[in-house]
Motif scaffolding. Structure first.
Motif: not given
Length: 510
Positions: A274-282
């Motif tokens: 969740a943390v890494e994908s939220l950063g990626y989509f940001n």
């Protein structure tokens, strides 16, 4: 056909890494925003929710408004394979009573049809706000879906009354379907007071850490929650067996909620995803505007379900080590862009949010978990490129939910077919350019409503030519457009090789 085979082979061999695109300025609404003010009391022991909701809105139809009361769906029995798959084997009906409804403070008589209430507005003016108030009391149903309970939690998805959408096409009054996500809603502001026993806690669409908590009454506490510019308001009420993992991504606190009985290692893997994908989509599609994001373990077998700032993952994703929790956490996080930030009619155009969210998920997995990403891409291409049997049945991605006979065809067409289309485009344009277009799509429609026509217009502008044949072949399974769609994609490949300059007939490719 040779072009399709060439592209498919390239796709199977190539899973490129991500190239970030810049964030964009926050787009604020320019029209008056609807306000929902709810005051509810929840009894976890009795599975009861009681209270009221006031809705201040500017009517688009001066004569009437419609409210979706989705809990009414689960006060009656439903038969059929799709309902059985949604509800599960052990089904208990809920109750719902909306015993008093007022408009501008005066009681009105309403008409109920299924889960809809038609509310007369009298002599309303579209230039002035209306205040509608509804008192309600409900007991939660027992099922495997979005709104139910078990011994440790109550999960409340699509539980608050919500205004039906009225637009250029008129009212959208679609009933609850047992397939897909049968919802269509516009952004609004929410102020929700929730009173619980003191031993319980909650996670919601609101920024819960910023909530005021009133514990002045012995044995209970009241959360005063606020969520601005969101598409819906969901919540999970949890007992003391729940704990959270927390990390910061930019300005957003990401929390994954798990239970004592769960496998801690998998909870940590879900949180990391969740943390890494939220950063990626940001980085790829523009900054996430909300300051809290909750991934909450529920019961049931819903797999995953998205709401603004909160998603549900059923307990199977926390019980043992595996990849399904990662995959589901990432997909639901992608929905924070392709559903939460950009709304669409999920009944009529499910491909638009599900397909784009699934593509975004695969892009992240390919960058961060290459083996897992490659496997997922291959699976989507397998089911998304060989669809002749669905075409013969006149099924296609771009159709209303009730036209899908089963979950298999829904998954193959809405998820796999749409994702395959975008992956083909990625192979000819490159990831960076495709993500620039998706970022532009987010920027143009942020906090609003998009449609398939919106995407078609943007795609045509980005391509430098009409994309109708390409979309008709992939999304409407129009076999007569196959060669034209292949030629369109081949021109896009040549244009990309030619540094974006259109290839004219007879010109030699650089």
């Amino acid at each position: 056909m040779r072009n399709w085979l060439f592209l498919l082979v390239c796709t199977l061999l190539s899973l490129s890494t991500a190239v970030p695109v810049g964030a964009f300025d926050k787009k604020e609404p320019t029209t008056p925003v609807t306000l929902y003010k709810a005051d509810v009391r929840i009894d976890p022991t009795e599975k009861r929710v009681a209270g009221s909701v006031e809705i201040r809105f500017w009517p688009k139809d001066a004569s009437r408004a419609y409210l979706h009361l989705y809990p009414l769906t689960f006060t009656e029995e439903h038969k059929g394979k799709l309902w059985d798959e949604l509800l599960g084997k052990h089904v208990g009906l809920g109750t719902y009573d909306s015993n008093r409804i007022t408009v501008q403070g005066k009681p009105v008589s309403v008409k109920r049809t299924g889960d809809l209430l038609e509310v007369p507005l009298g002599k309303a003016k579209t230039s002035e706000p209306i205040m509608l108030k509804l008192d309600f009391e409900m007991t939660l149903p027992q099922n495997e879906g979005r709104m139910s309970y078990d011994e440790h939690a109550l999960w409340l998805g699509n539980w608050l009354p919500i205004l039906a959408v009225y637009d250029q096409a008129g009212w959208h009054l679609d009933p609850y379907e047992p397939i897909g996500d049968p919802f269509f809603s516009e952004n609004a502001n929410y102020q929700v007071n929730v009173t619980l026993p003191a031993s319980y806690q909650l996670a919601s669409t609101a920024t819960d850490k910023a909530a005021t908590v009133d514990s002045s009454v012995r044995g209970e506490k009241t959360y005063r929650l606020q969520a601005m510019n969101v598409r819906d308001f969901a919540m999970v009420v949890m007992d003391s067996t729940y704990h959270s993992l927390e990390n910061k991504v930019g300005n957003t606190e990401v929390r994954t909620w798990y239970r004592d009985e769960d496998f801690m290692g998998q909870a940590e893997r879900n949180q990391l995803a969740a943390v890494e994908s939220l950063g990626y989509f940001n980085s790829q599609f523009g900054g996430y505007p909300y300051t809290e994001y909750d991934v909450v373990r529920t019961g049931g077998s819903i797999n995953g379900m998205e709401y603004p700032s909160i998603v549900f993952l059923d307990g199977r994703h926390f019980m043992q080590e595996g990849n399904t929790g990662i995959i589901t956490a990432v997909h639901e996080t992608a929905h924070q862009w392709f559903y939460a930030l950009i709304g669409n009619n999920q009944v009529e155009e499910a491909w638009l949010d599900e397909g784009l969210a699934e593509y975004a998920s695969l892009a992240f997995l390919s960058a961060k978990y290459p083996k897992l990403g490659a496997s997922r891409v291959l699976g989507r291409l397998e089911y998304g490129t060989i669809v002749s049997s669905y075409a013969e049945e006149k099924l296609r991605p771009w159709q209303t939910l009730h036209a899908f006979p089963d979950n298999e065809s829904y998954s193959a067409l809405v998820y796999s077919r749409t994702t395959s289309m975008l992956w083909m485009l990625r192979e000819v344009w490159g990831e960076a350019r495709l993500h620039e277009v998706l970022s532009q799509y987010v920027q143009d429609n942020r906090f609003g409503i998009a449609s398939g026509a919106t995407w078609k217009t943007l795609l045509s502008e980005a391509a430098g030519e009409d994309s109708s044949a390409f979309l008709d072949y992939w999304l409407k399974l129009d076999g007569t457009k196959q060669e034209e769609a292949a030629a369109w994609l081949e021109r896009q490949r040549q244009n990309h090789r030619n540094l974006g300059q259109p290839i004219k007939e007879g010109q030699v490719e650089k």
